[in-house]
Design a protein around this motif. Structure first.
Motif, PDB file in Angstrom:
ATOM      1  N   LYS A   1       0.831  -1.204   0.000  1.00  0.00           N
ATOM      2  CA  LYS A   1       0.000   0.000   0.000  1.00  0.00           C
ATOM      3  C   LYS A   1       0.869   1.259   0.000  1.00  0.00           C
ATOM      4  O   LYS A   1       0.595   2.210  -0.740  1.00  0.00           O
ATOM      5  CB  LYS A   1      -0.927  -0.004   1.214  1.00  0.00           C
ATOM      6  N   ARG A   2       1.913   1.257   0.807  1.00  0.00           N
ATOM      7  CA  ARG A   2       2.792   2.424   0.874  1.00  0.00           C
ATOM      8  C   ARG A   2       3.464   2.689  -0.475  1.00  0.00           C
ATOM      9  O   ARG A   2       3.574   3.829  -0.915  1.00  0.00           O
ATOM     10  CB  ARG A   2       3.849   2.218   1.965  1.00  0.00           C
TER      11      ARG A   2
ATOM     12  N   GLU B   1       0.740   3.947  -3.037  1.00  0.00           N
ATOM     13  CA  GLU B   1       0.312   5.305  -2.707  1.00  0.00           C
ATOM     14  C   GLU B   1       1.380   6.324  -3.095  1.00  0.00           C
ATOM     15  O   GLU B   1       1.056   7.412  -3.590  1.00  0.00           O
ATOM     16  CB  GLU B   1      -0.010   5.406  -1.217  1.00  0.00           C
ATOM     17  N   SER B   2       2.632   5.980  -2.882  1.00  0.00           N
ATOM     18  CA  SER B   2       3.723   6.869  -3.267  1.00  0.00           C
ATOM     19  C   SER B   2       3.744   7.077  -4.776  1.00  0.00           C
ATOM     20  O   SER B   2       3.912   8.201  -5.260  1.00  0.00           O
ATOM     21  CB  SER B   2       5.064   6.290  -2.801  1.00  0.00           C
TER      22      SER B   2
ATOM     23  N   GLU C   1       0.636   9.301  -5.803  1.00  0.00           N
ATOM     24  CA  GLU C   1       0.755  10.708  -5.420  1.00  0.00           C
ATOM     25  C   GLU C   1       1.835  11.437  -6.207  1.00  0.00           C
ATOM     26  O   GLU C   1       1.660  12.607  -6.588  1.00  0.00           O
ATOM     27  CB  GLU C   1       1.039  10.805  -3.924  1.00  0.00           C
TER      28      GLU C   1
ATOM     29  N   CYS D   1      -5.992   0.708  -4.109  1.00  0.00           N
ATOM     30  CA  CYS D   1      -5.351   2.010  -3.897  1.00  0.00           C
ATOM     31  C   CYS D   1      -5.876   3.054  -4.875  1.00  0.00           C
ATOM     32  O   CYS D   1      -6.117   4.212  -4.497  1.00  0.00           O
ATOM     33  CB  CYS D   1      -3.833   1.883  -4.028  1.00  0.00           C
TER      34      CYS D   1
ATOM     35  N   TYR E   1      -8.227   6.832  -4.253  1.00  0.00           N
ATOM     36  CA  TYR E   1      -7.934   8.164  -4.810  1.00  0.00           C
ATOM     37  C   TYR E   1      -8.951   8.571  -5.883  1.00  0.00           C
ATOM     38  O   TYR E   1      -8.745   9.538  -6.601  1.00  0.00           O
ATOM     39  CB  TYR E   1      -6.528   8.182  -5.413  1.00  0.00           C
TER      40      TYR E   1
END
Length: 291
Positions: free
Chosen positions: A218-219, A222-223, A226, A257, A261
């Motif tokens: 997930k991290r 998400e990076s 974004e 994810c 967004y």
């Protein structure tokens, strides 16, 4: 013969077709990323393949889409190697792998965002005709969020910082040689450190259901979202397509994810060579030029 080549950092797919679009041969070599390999290694990987060497003099046109070909110097390097190997080729086109992903996933004439998440990662905007890539990649050390080498790097860091749960860490060390000497040799002395890192991502995929793995995945996604996808003002209004093994094998996590967004997933494919073949066949049938 028309030779269509899709090259990542880990592997390269080769397909030779005749002027009617019929497949003459298909093969695979190791990756040919000119950002991390010199011309001698690239040439060796090509000529050591039996089928490619056998047909090298029959190639009239060559269309290469490769990782690491985003700027002119690496494109020139790979072009020179091809000119030496495919001595009868009248036309050589070298483009970065983004174009392969676009041709394989996006609809011509329709706006979309096209991403690659495999050994490395990148993202581009396709307005239906032209490509707009706002960010120049600085390679696997500084960029490549959510890629195989990104996840491999995080796994190694977490292992050495004792941040992986004990049971999972034991499985990790049983599967790989995690000695500091081996890791440093592979990263700082051997070719293809990015593909070495990416090999560890398979462990993450195979153990993706653990809480630790889900958090790391997930991290990473998400990076990427974004920093890459959200740079485009209409990101929430167009489909977001993906090519590459990480996006393919972690499709459910990626789509989750994207939904968070308010982004819409489009096509998610493992490798673009089949789409590239269809793209070039269509051009052959429409205008006979194959380009």
């Amino acid at each position: 013969m028309i030779l269509i080549v899709d090259s990542g950092s880990t592997k390269t797919d080769w397909t030779g077709i005749d002027n009617t679009g019929k497949v003459i041969f298909e093969s695979q070599t190791l990756g040919l990323n000119p950002q991390v390999l010199n011309s001698n290694i690239i040439r060796e990987r090509i000529v050591n393949n039996y089928d490619i060497y056998k047909y090298r003099k029959d190639v009239d046109k060559l269309y290469f889409y490769g990782a690491g070909c985003g700027t002119k110097p690496p494109r020139d390097l790979i072009q020179r190697v091809f000119e030496e190997v495919f001595i009868n080729t009248m036309e050589i086109s070298v483009k970065e792998d983004t174009y392969a992903a676009i041709y394989a996933t996006a609809e011509i004439g329709k706006k979309s965002i096209v991403c690659i998440i495999g050994t490395g990662s990148n993202c581009t905007y396709f307005d239906g005709e032209n490509v707009d890539q706002k960010i120049t990649s600085l390679g696997y050390i500084l960029m490549d969020d959510a890629s195989g080498n990104y996840f491999g790097r995080q796994l190694l860091r977490d292992y050495y910082f004792n941040r992986i749960p004990e049971e999972l860490a034991k499985k990790f060390e049983d599967e790989f040689d995690l000695s500091a000497e081996t890791i440093k040799d592979k990263l700082y002395k051997q070719p293809n450190p990015n593909t070495y890192l990416a090999k560890f991502a398979k462990f993450l995929i195979n153990n993706k259901d653990s809480e630790y793995s889900q958090t790391l995945i997930k991290r990473g996604f998400e990076s990427f979202i974004e920093r890459q996808i959200m740079q485009f003002s209409d990101a929430k209004e167009v489909l977001v397509h993906f090519s590459g093994s990480i996006s393919f094998y972690l499709k459910n996590e990626l789509e989750s994810c994207l939904n968070a967004y308010n982004l819409s997933a489009g096509n998610i494919i493992r490798r673009p060579i089949d789409g590239l073949l269809s793209y070039h066949r269509d051009i052959l049938l429409n205008d006979g030029r194959g380009q």
